[in-house]
Design a protein around this motif. Structure first.
Motif, PDB file in Angstrom:
ATOM      1  N   MET A  19      36.244  34.767  57.283  1.00 41.86           N
ATOM      2  CA  MET A  19      36.380  33.296  57.604  1.00 41.86           C
ATOM      3  C   MET A  19      37.919  32.543  57.197  1.00 41.86           C
ATOM      4  N   GLY A  20      38.892  33.576  57.262  1.00 42.81           N
ATOM      5  CA  GLY A  20      39.883  33.072  56.347  1.00 42.81           C
ATOM      6  C   GLY A  20      40.288  32.044  55.089  1.00 42.81           C
ATOM      7  N   LEU A  21      39.530  32.622  53.843  1.00 41.55           N
ATOM      8  CA  LEU A  21      38.960  32.184  52.747  1.00 41.55           C
ATOM      9  C   LEU A  21      39.755  32.822  51.690  1.00 41.55           C
ATOM     10  N   THR A  22      40.615  32.240  51.187  1.00 40.40           N
ATOM     11  CA  THR A  22      41.292  33.704  49.626  1.00 40.40           C
ATOM     12  C   THR A  22      40.306  33.459  48.986  1.00 40.40           C
ATOM     13  N   ALA A  23      40.638  34.260  47.916  1.00 41.26           N
ATOM     14  CA  ALA A  23      39.904  34.134  47.056  1.00 41.26           C
ATOM     15  C   ALA A  23      39.100  33.070  46.256  1.00 41.26           C
ATOM     16  N   ALA A  24      40.287  32.095  46.161  1.00 43.87           N
ATOM     17  CA  ALA A  24      39.875  31.192  45.496  1.00 43.87           C
ATOM     18  C   ALA A  24      39.084  30.162  46.018  1.00 43.87           C
ATOM     19  N   ASP A  25      39.054  29.978  47.428  1.00 39.29           N
ATOM     20  CA  ASP A  25      38.277  29.668  48.031  1.00 39.29           C
ATOM     21  C   ASP A  25      37.064  29.905  48.813  1.00 39.29           C
ATOM     22  N   LEU A  26      36.899  31.036  48.477  1.00 39.60           N
ATOM     23  CA  LEU A  26      35.649  31.552  48.567  1.00 39.60           C
ATOM     24  C   LEU A  26      34.677  31.348  47.265  1.00 39.60           C
ATOM     25  N   GLU A  27      35.114  31.405  46.630  1.00 36.42           N
ATOM     26  CA  GLU A  27      34.603  31.004  45.056  1.00 36.42           C
ATOM     27  C   GLU A  27      34.324  29.799  45.255  1.00 36.42           C
ATOM     28  N   TRP A  28      35.208  28.335  45.346  1.00 35.70           N
ATOM     29  CA  TRP A  28      34.991  27.222  45.404  1.00 35.70           C
ATOM     30  C   TRP A  28      33.524  27.011  46.532  1.00 35.70           C
ATOM     31  N   VAL A  29      33.610  27.706  47.425  1.00 38.02           N
ATOM     32  CA  VAL A  29      32.700  27.195  48.497  1.00 38.02           C
ATOM     33  C   VAL A  29      32.000  28.012  48.331  1.00 38.02           C
ATOM     34  N   SER A  30      31.200  28.760  47.665  1.00 40.15           N
ATOM     35  CA  SER A  30      30.419  30.236  47.335  1.00 40.15           C
ATOM     36  C   SER A  30      29.218  29.152  46.526  1.00 40.15           C
ATOM     37  N   ALA A  31      30.086  28.558  44.891  1.00 43.89           N
ATOM     38  CA  ALA A  31      29.411  27.917  44.248  1.00 43.89           C
ATOM     39  C   ALA A  31      29.380  26.714  44.700  1.00 43.89           C
ATOM     40  N   ARG A  32      29.254  25.950  46.252  1.00 46.09           N
ATOM     41  CA  ARG A  32      29.166  24.872  46.879  1.00 46.09           C
ATOM     42  C   ARG A  32      27.537  24.989  47.934  1.00 46.09           C
ATOM     43  N   ALA A  33      27.800  25.992  48.196  1.00 44.92           N
ATOM     44  CA  ALA A  33      26.482  26.647  49.306  1.00 44.92           C
ATOM     45  C   ALA A  33      25.307  26.330  48.935  1.00 44.92           C
ATOM     46  N   ARG A  34      24.678  26.082  49.959  1.00 45.18           N
ATOM     47  CA  ARG A  34      22.858  26.042  49.829  1.00 45.18           C
ATOM     48  C   ARG A  34      22.480  27.029  51.306  1.00 45.18           C
ATOM     49  N   PRO A  35      21.186  27.106  50.661  1.00 49.02           N
ATOM     50  CA  PRO A  35      20.995  27.620  52.281  1.00 49.02           C
ATOM     51  C   PRO A  35      20.787  26.099  52.966  1.00 49.02           C
ATOM     52  N   MET A  36      20.713  27.197  53.942  1.00 51.76           N
ATOM     53  CA  MET A  36      20.466  26.255  56.020  1.00 51.76           C
ATOM     54  C   MET A  36      19.718  27.065  56.569  1.00 51.76           C
ATOM     55  N   SER A  37      18.506  26.020  56.786  1.00 45.10           N
ATOM     56  CA  SER A  37      17.335  26.549  57.893  1.00 45.10           C
ATOM     57  C   SER A  37      17.625  27.304  59.217  1.00 45.10           C
ATOM     58  N   ARG A  38      17.403  27.983  59.408  1.00 51.04           N
ATOM     59  CA  ARG A  38      17.760  28.951  61.312  1.00 51.04           C
ATOM     60  C   ARG A  38      17.432  27.668  61.899  1.00 51.04           C
ATOM     61  N   ALA A  39      16.882  26.654  62.505  1.00 46.38           N
ATOM     62  CA  ALA A  39      16.227  25.762  63.038  1.00 46.38           C
ATOM     63  C   ALA A  39      17.408  24.778  63.442  1.00 46.38           C
TER      64      ALA A  39
END
Length: 90
Positions: free
Chosen positions: A1-21
């Motif tokens: 999705m165009g993320l650098t390794a640093a961006d991916l680390e930043w996003v991953s640290a903040r990501a939370r599950p999202m309901s499929r609904a």
């Protein structure tokens, strides 16, 4: 999705599950006699996976804003361009 390794680390640290609904259940109809609130769909055009969703949103009356050449993660990878598109009127 165009993320650098640093961006991916930043996003991953903040990501939370999202309901499929959130993708499957329609929003409720507006209250009788009241107008439907305005809606805007922001499509990052370098993510063709969402092209159909963007077309559906426009067909349903949403204002469609397109961030050309940006991937789905443009708020992280290119926030200035996203802000520029959001600042447009009409």
């Amino acid at each position: 999705m165009g993320l650098t390794a640093a961006d991916l680390e930043w996003v991953s640290a903040r990501a939370r599950p999202m309901s499929r609904a959130t993708h499957e259940e329609p929003l409720p109809d507006p209250v009788s006699g009241r107008p439907r609130p305005p809606a805007t769909y922001i499509w990052c055009a370098k993510s063709p996976f969402f092209a159909g969703t963007a077309k559906t949103a426009r067909r349903r009356g949403a204002r469609l804003l397109t961030v050309e050449g940006a991937t789905h993660m443009a708020p992280v990878t290119d926030p200035e361009r996203v802000c520029a598109v959001l600042g447009r009127t009409g």
